[in-house]
Design a protein around this motif. Sequence first.
Motif, PDB file in Angstrom:
ATOM      1  N   LEU A 154       7.992 -13.813 122.109  1.00 21.75           N
ATOM      2  CA  LEU A 154       8.878 -14.573 122.991  1.00 21.75           C
ATOM      3  C   LEU A 154       8.316 -15.959 123.305  1.00 21.75           C
ATOM      4  CD1 LEU A 154       9.768 -11.696 125.496  1.00 21.75           C
ATOM      5  CD2 LEU A 154      11.107 -12.481 123.525  1.00 21.75           C
ATOM      6  N   ASP A 155       7.025 -16.104 123.325  1.00 23.47           N
ATOM      7  CA  ASP A 155       6.395 -17.391 123.650  1.00 23.47           C
ATOM      8  C   ASP A 155       6.663 -18.398 122.533  1.00 23.47           C
ATOM      9  OD1 ASP A 155       4.230 -18.781 125.465  1.00 23.47           O
ATOM     10  OD2 ASP A 155       3.659 -19.150 123.358  1.00 23.47           O
ATOM     11  N   LEU A 156       7.080 -19.634 122.928  1.00 21.00           N
ATOM     12  CA  LEU A 156       7.464 -20.630 121.931  1.00 21.00           C
ATOM     13  C   LEU A 156       6.303 -20.972 121.009  1.00 21.00           C
ATOM     14  CD1 LEU A 156       9.712 -23.086 124.003  1.00 21.00           C
ATOM     15  CD2 LEU A 156      10.360 -21.090 122.674  1.00 21.00           C
ATOM     16  N   ALA A 157       5.132 -21.164 121.576  1.00 20.22           N
ATOM     17  CA  ALA A 157       3.986 -21.542 120.758  1.00 20.22           C
ATOM     18  C   ALA A 157       3.627 -20.423 119.783  1.00 20.22           C
ATOM     19  CB  ALA A 157       2.796 -21.880 121.650  1.00 20.22           C
ATOM     20  N   VAL A 210      13.534 -28.490 121.791  1.00 20.90           N
ATOM     21  CA  VAL A 210      12.587 -27.706 121.003  1.00 20.90           C
ATOM     22  C   VAL A 210      12.850 -26.214 121.178  1.00 20.90           C
ATOM     23  CG1 VAL A 210      10.162 -27.040 120.819  1.00 20.90           C
ATOM     24  CG2 VAL A 210      10.794 -29.445 120.933  1.00 20.90           C
ATOM     25  N   SER A 211      13.175 -25.823 122.407  1.00 22.00           N
ATOM     26  CA  SER A 211      13.444 -24.409 122.669  1.00 22.00           C
ATOM     27  C   SER A 211      14.578 -23.898 121.794  1.00 22.00           C
ATOM     28  CB  SER A 211      13.775 -24.213 124.146  1.00 22.00           C
ATOM     29  OG  SER A 211      14.083 -22.859 124.405  1.00 22.00           O
ATOM     30  N   GLN A 212      15.622 -24.716 121.661  1.00 21.34           N
ATOM     31  CA  GLN A 212      16.748 -24.319 120.798  1.00 21.34           C
ATOM     32  C   GLN A 212      16.319 -24.283 119.336  1.00 21.34           C
ATOM     33  OE1 GLN A 212      20.068 -26.887 121.597  1.00 21.34           O
ATOM     34  NE2 GLN A 212      20.032 -26.490 123.803  1.00 21.34           N
ATOM     35  N   GLU A 213      15.487 -25.265 118.933  1.00 20.25           N
ATOM     36  CA  GLU A 213      15.026 -25.312 117.553  1.00 20.25           C
ATOM     37  C   GLU A 213      14.145 -24.105 117.227  1.00 20.25           C
ATOM     38  OE1 GLU A 213      14.086 -26.712 113.616  1.00 20.25           O
ATOM     39  OE2 GLU A 213      15.781 -26.729 114.994  1.00 20.25           O
ATOM     40  N   VAL A 214      13.261 -23.730 118.181  1.00 19.61           N
ATOM     41  CA  VAL A 214      12.395 -22.573 117.948  1.00 19.61           C
ATOM     42  C   VAL A 214      13.229 -21.305 117.782  1.00 19.61           C
ATOM     43  CG1 VAL A 214      10.643 -21.077 118.979  1.00 19.61           C
ATOM     44  CG2 VAL A 214      10.389 -23.568 119.082  1.00 19.61           C
ATOM     45  N   SER A 216      16.205 -21.221 116.630  1.00 22.99           N
ATOM     46  CA  SER A 216      16.807 -21.331 115.305  1.00 22.99           C
ATOM     47  C   SER A 216      15.799 -20.985 114.208  1.00 22.99           C
ATOM     48  CB  SER A 216      17.354 -22.743 115.098  1.00 22.99           C
ATOM     49  OG  SER A 216      17.865 -22.904 113.792  1.00 22.99           O
ATOM     50  N   ILE A 217      14.551 -21.436 114.381  1.00 22.60           N
ATOM     51  CA  ILE A 217      13.506 -21.125 113.399  1.00 22.60           C
ATOM     52  C   ILE A 217      13.266 -19.617 113.345  1.00 22.60           C
ATOM     53  CG2 ILE A 217      11.035 -21.343 112.934  1.00 22.60           C
ATOM     54  CD1 ILE A 217      11.223 -24.199 114.057  1.00 22.60           C
ATOM     55  N   LYS A 218      13.216 -18.990 114.520  1.00 20.79           N
ATOM     56  CA  LYS A 218      12.992 -17.539 114.565  1.00 20.79           C
ATOM     57  C   LYS A 218      14.119 -16.798 113.863  1.00 20.79           C
ATOM     58  CE  LYS A 218      12.041 -13.720 117.755  1.00 20.79           C
ATOM     59  NZ  LYS A 218      11.817 -13.306 119.160  1.00 20.79           N
ATOM     60  N   ALA A 219      15.349 -17.238 114.115  1.00 16.95           N
ATOM     61  CA  ALA A 219      16.494 -16.592 113.467  1.00 16.95           C
ATOM     62  C   ALA A 219      16.425 -16.754 111.954  1.00 16.95           C
ATOM     63  CB  ALA A 219      17.796 -17.172 114.014  1.00 16.95           C
ATOM     64  N   ALA A 220      16.027 -17.970 111.498  1.00 11.53           N
ATOM     65  CA  ALA A 220      15.920 -18.197 110.058  1.00 11.53           C
ATOM     66  C   ALA A 220      14.819 -17.336 109.451  1.00 11.53           C
ATOM     67  CB  ALA A 220      15.660 -19.677 109.783  1.00 11.53           C
ATOM     68  N   ALA A 221      13.705 -17.211 110.168  1.00 13.59           N
ATOM     69  CA  ALA A 221      12.596 -16.415 109.657  1.00 13.59           C
ATOM     70  C   ALA A 221      12.952 -14.933 109.571  1.00 13.59           C
ATOM     71  CB  ALA A 221      11.373 -16.610 110.539  1.00 13.59           C
ATOM     72  N   LEU A 222      13.803 -14.497 110.492  1.00 11.89           N
ATOM     73  CA  LEU A 222      14.209 -13.088 110.514  1.00 11.89           C
ATOM     74  C   LEU A 222      15.473 -12.830 109.709  1.00 11.89           C
ATOM     75  CD1 LEU A 222      13.534 -12.248 114.275  1.00 11.89           C
ATOM     76  CD2 LEU A 222      12.170 -11.542 112.286  1.00 11.89           C
ATOM     77  N   SER A 223      15.923 -13.806 108.943  1.00 10.78           N
ATOM     78  CA  SER A 223      17.136 -13.663 108.149  1.00 10.78           C
ATOM     79  C   SER A 223      17.050 -12.450 107.218  1.00 10.78           C
ATOM     80  CB  SER A 223      17.360 -14.930 107.321  1.00 10.78           C
ATOM     81  OG  SER A 223      18.244 -14.693 106.250  1.00 10.78           O
ATOM     82  N   GLU A 224      18.125 -11.649 107.173  1.00 12.22           N
ATOM     83  CA  GLU A 224      18.171 -10.496 106.274  1.00 12.22           C
ATOM     84  C   GLU A 224      18.144 -10.940 104.818  1.00 12.22           C
ATOM     85  OE1 GLU A 224      17.860  -7.407 107.026  1.00 12.22           O
ATOM     86  OE2 GLU A 224      17.901  -7.673 109.202  1.00 12.22           O
TER      87      GLU A 224
END
Length: 716
Positions: A154-157, A210-214, A216-224
């Motif tokens: 959950l932590d952004l960093a 940045v919070s929104q971008e992170v 988005s990055i998490k969602a992309a990384a977890l993409s099926e």
Amino acid sequence: MPTEAQADKKPRRPRAKPAAAVPATDLPAAAAATPAPAAPAGPVVDLPDEGQARAVIDAVLPQVDAGRFAVKRVVGEALAVTAHAFTDGHDKVRVRLCLRKEGADAWQETEMQAVGNDVWSAACTPDAQGRWRYTVCAWVDHFQSWRAELLRRLDLADILIAARVGAELVRQASERAEGDDRARLARLAENLRSRAEQAGRATIAEMDSVSQEVASIKAAALSEDLAALADLYPDRSHAVWWSPEGLPLVVDRERAAFSSWYEMFPRSAALEEGRHGTFKDVQARLPYVAEMGFDVLYLPPIHPIGRARRKGRNNTLVAQEGDVGSPWAIGAEEGGHKDVLPALGTPEDFRELVRAANALGIELALDIAFQCAPDHPYVKAHPDWFRKRPDGSVQYAENPPKKYQDIYPFDFETPDWRAMWLELKSVFDHWIGEGVRIFRVDNPHTKAFAFWEWVITAVKAEHPDVLFLAEAFTRPKVMHRLAKLGFSQSYTYFTWRNDRHELMEYFTELAHGPGADYYRPNAWPNTPDILNEHLHHGPRAIFMSRLVLAATLSASYGIYGPPYELLQGEPVKPGSEEYMDSEKYQVRHWGELTLDRPDSIAGFIATVNRIRKENAALHSNASLRFFDTSNPYLIAYAKRDADGRNAVLTVVNIDATFTQSGWVHVDAAWLGADGGSFVAEDLLTGQSFQWQDGGNFVMLVPSQMPAHVIKIRGNA
């Protein structure tokens, strides 16, 4: 640069060697002044070759005697495998079921699915006869482990750091990938890395965006889509294997698991009374066998019959003029195991019989009895193949109190065993050359186990379609050992299992016990050797009910006819299991055989065999399930096919004399009727009933029909 294969190999740590003791006076002055390195403390210990391999495979099932013997399947039948696999810590494990035909280089791999408690499951389907190998491999999957951890972060960093770690894992996957996937994974890795780095350089004032971008990055990384693509190219450099060479699997054709056998003595096949039957007479009977629905016609030995010590009618010790002797007393001056009895016809007549049977969808099974009459050519040519008594005479076969004076058994401890083994194998080779692909082997438990393992393996290596039925009514462990050694099917104790408890216990063991993966039962209600007491002078109903039990409890079954369908139940004496006027010792005359003959149940047998062929549920024993009945004289059980689309429920009155009624308690959902009620169509009579989940009333009148064979027609 090392190749990928070279990079995967980890160097072993060299063994430390103690320095040799050298006198100080032999050393240069400077060296002598330098202290020697301290010797390693404790004993020298080797390190494992694969210390970085962390996955563990704790068990793989099924296997027979830890892989000593083969599991058995037929072409198109799934091999369901479970494995116990895990690793230390919380990392994710990937597990695959691997299958290959012996001689092939590559494994066919199937992803195994976790079913709980570190148990994994998958199924594969061999598509050809022959010997196969299967095993399981497992490895720690760093990509899936990273993905599972990222999901919880959950932590952004932390997310940004984890994204960069994941980008490197995806990049490594791209190096293992091929074609377009290689470039696509490289792009995804670079995109993930650059976005994470850019977001990591953001100022405090930019944190909202940045919070929104992170996110988005998490969602992309977890993409099926990313997971599916990366999963195609896992890092298996530290994979472990249950068995690198694999566990053995023998795959036979379908008839090994599902078959209907009819036994007939060729010498009794003539229509005219008093005439010795021939192969041509058997050929004339083939349409009758086909009409009854049998797909295997089994002939007792067809070889020349010995004259020395020939048995007379009803097993008398002295043969009278005209007595034909026992077909199992093999060999005379006309020849031995590779020859035919001249009274039956010529070798070409036999070949024509094989062709005619095949044209009707029937295979000919031949009896192989490795024993000799005293005048068999082997006895003269190879006297050392037989055991001698103290007086120098050859020891005839005995099973006290039974004596078989007309039969000499082979001595499998002969010093000339190699030549004998090769000659006996040549008997199989000869008849395979004549078109025979199924052998019923007489008394295999009285021959060396090592011989059977060798000869069956050798024959099937050349002819994987050949099947062997073990005729061994002996101790359970011996019967199971023969099945492990390679026999395709085995006789059973069905003939002596009569009450409900015995039948339920025995067939549950056959279907679901430890032998289910290698012991294929073939149930016979009678044989030329066994007229069980419950058939003695039995009414029509007992022959019908025993046939239904054999044909529906077991995927393979057989009868010895025509005595069975003609309701022959007279023993040679009270309490004996020998038939009066047994065909083993004389020619019998059965007259014209038809399905509508009034003193026969041939038409009923034809109906049962048609039901078997039309319902896939009856082609296997794997799903057999018994249901409770309120009356101990009623037995109820069901089978369903692998897809669950076909279910057959059988109820049998095992009392051949009196009407029996009671409640049969069924599981409608298991039978495929999810609504709780269903139409039960009796395939024996054509009647239909409305049944329901739970109790259903049944009444079976032996004089009318002693059984129901019910097809489940779905919800009512």
